[in-house]
Motif scaffolding. Structure first.
Motif, PDB file in Angstrom:
ATOM      1  N   TYR A  75      85.701  15.951  74.124  1.00 24.37           N
ATOM      2  CA  TYR A  75      84.246  15.893  74.262  1.00 24.37           C
ATOM      3  C   TYR A  75      83.767  14.467  74.011  1.00 24.37           C
ATOM      4  O   TYR A  75      84.352  13.708  73.244  1.00 24.37           O
ATOM      5  N   ASN A  79      91.513  19.842  74.527  1.00 27.13           N
ATOM      6  CA  ASN A  79      90.089  19.735  74.847  1.00 27.13           C
ATOM      7  C   ASN A  79      89.574  18.373  74.416  1.00 27.13           C
ATOM      8  O   ASN A  79      90.150  17.719  73.538  1.00 27.13           O
ATOM      9  N   THR A 103      79.263  18.869  82.328  1.00 29.58           N
ATOM     10  CA  THR A 103      78.620  17.559  82.274  1.00 29.58           C
ATOM     11  C   THR A 103      77.117  17.708  82.474  1.00 29.58           C
ATOM     12  O   THR A 103      76.643  18.707  83.020  1.00 29.58           O
ATOM     13  N   ARG A 160      88.142  23.593  82.667  1.00 28.83           N
ATOM     14  CA  ARG A 160      86.690  23.694  82.816  1.00 28.83           C
ATOM     15  C   ARG A 160      86.073  22.429  82.253  1.00 28.83           C
ATOM     16  O   ARG A 160      86.429  21.978  81.165  1.00 28.83           O
ATOM     17  N   GLU A 161      85.160  21.857  83.008  1.00 22.35           N
ATOM     18  CA  GLU A 161      84.461  20.648  82.587  1.00 22.35           C
ATOM     19  C   GLU A 161      82.961  20.888  82.669  1.00 22.35           C
ATOM     20  O   GLU A 161      82.473  21.457  83.645  1.00 22.35           O
ATOM     21  N   ASN A 207      91.503  21.970  79.080  1.00 28.07           N
ATOM     22  CA  ASN A 207      92.618  22.155  80.002  1.00 28.07           C
ATOM     23  C   ASN A 207      93.493  23.309  79.523  1.00 28.07           C
ATOM     24  O   ASN A 207      93.646  23.525  78.308  1.00 28.07           O
ATOM     25  N   GLN A 218      79.692  15.306  78.088  1.00 24.33           N
ATOM     26  CA  GLN A 218      80.865  15.725  78.855  1.00 24.33           C
ATOM     27  C   GLN A 218      81.843  16.428  77.930  1.00 24.33           C
ATOM     28  O   GLN A 218      82.183  15.915  76.857  1.00 24.33           O
ATOM     29  N   THR A 219      82.278  17.612  78.319  1.00 25.26           N
ATOM     30  CA  THR A 219      83.348  18.309  77.613  1.00 25.26           C
ATOM     31  C   THR A 219      84.344  18.818  78.646  1.00 25.26           C
ATOM     32  O   THR A 219      83.974  19.129  79.779  1.00 25.26           O
ATOM     33  N   ARG A 220      85.587  18.904  78.236  1.00 21.62           N
ATOM     34  CA  ARG A 220      86.620  19.403  79.145  1.00 21.62           C
ATOM     35  C   ARG A 220      87.682  20.150  78.349  1.00 21.62           C
ATOM     36  O   ARG A 220      88.099  19.698  77.279  1.00 21.62           O
TER      37      ARG A 220
END
Length: 231
Positions: A203, A201, A165, A162-163, A186, A182-184
């Motif tokens: 950021y 993760n 932005t 999940r990303e 996996n 921006q954060t992601r």
């Protein structure tokens, strides 16, 4: 010339017919199935009784979590107990750090929409419900200013990432401007056929407050997952 034109028209059609999956939309219920799958793996996170946690701010190799005989403990890379001040900042159940919580990942304020295929994953875009941000004495929810995307495996209905932005800069309040956000997160199985857990993760946030620019970046990885012993 006619043969050249004919080739130019036929070739794209052949390429499309050779990969029909990329031209098709995913099953209509895929996102809903992903919600159920995320909930299942959230519950299965209890099968994990150990993992390594490596945050970017730690220069000594990170930390190890172990759950044994109903007692949990954190040790550092040198196998020494973590300082109490740091241990108090960690969740009572550290497995909360690796759970794919569906209400945090997939809860949407609008109807999630399929936007593209990417590396075999169906990518959905939606408006997240809660995205809390805190720092510098301020705390606010920026959900209405950001967009979330999730990648879902169409065969297993598992969320791969999940990303979140921000399409443009915004002001969450009168004194702060978020210039970039921006954060992601996996995800991957802890072991073959094991629960799906957070793998890492990242950021990257640029905020301007009181005429100062603050670059907030960081990451964390989770690895070395071990199963709880049977019985």
């Amino acid at each position: 010339m006619k043969n050249v034109l004919r080739c130019c028209v036929i070739l794209p059609a052949l390429l499309l017919s050779a990969s029909p999956a990329l031209a098709d939309e995913p099953p209509a219920d895929l996102f809903q199935r992903a919600l159920a799958t995320a909930q299942l793996h959230n519950e299965r996170a209890g099968e994990v009784c150990g993992f390594a946690y490596a945050p970017s701010w730690d220069e000594n190799g990170g930390f190890l979590y172990r759950q044994e005989a109903e007692a949990a403990s954190w040790v550092d890379a040198a196998a020494q107990p973590v300082e109490p001040e740091l241990a108090e900042r960690l969740p009572d159940d550290p497995r909360e750090m690796i759970r794919p919580s569906p209400e945090r990942l997939l809860e949407s304020a609008d109807t999630p929409r399929f936007v593209r295929w990417e590396d075999g994953l169906a990518i959905y875009q939606f408006q997240p419900v809660r995205v809390p941000l805190a720092g510098g004495g301020f705390s606010f929810d920026i959900a209405e200013n950001v967009v979330a995307e999730v990648g879902i495996d169409p065969e297993t209905a598992m969320v791969a990432f999940r990303e979140v932005t921000a399409p443009s800069s915004f002001r969450p309040n009168a004194v702060v401007r978020i210039r970039d956000y921006q954060t992601r997160v996996n995800f991957r199985p802890a072991w073959p056929d094991g629960p799906v857990v957070v793998a890492d993760n990242h950021y990257a946030i640029v905020a301007i407050a009181m005429l100062q620019t603050h670059n907030l970046t960081g990451s964390a990885s989770y690895s070395g997952f071990s199963r709880c012993e049977a019985g």
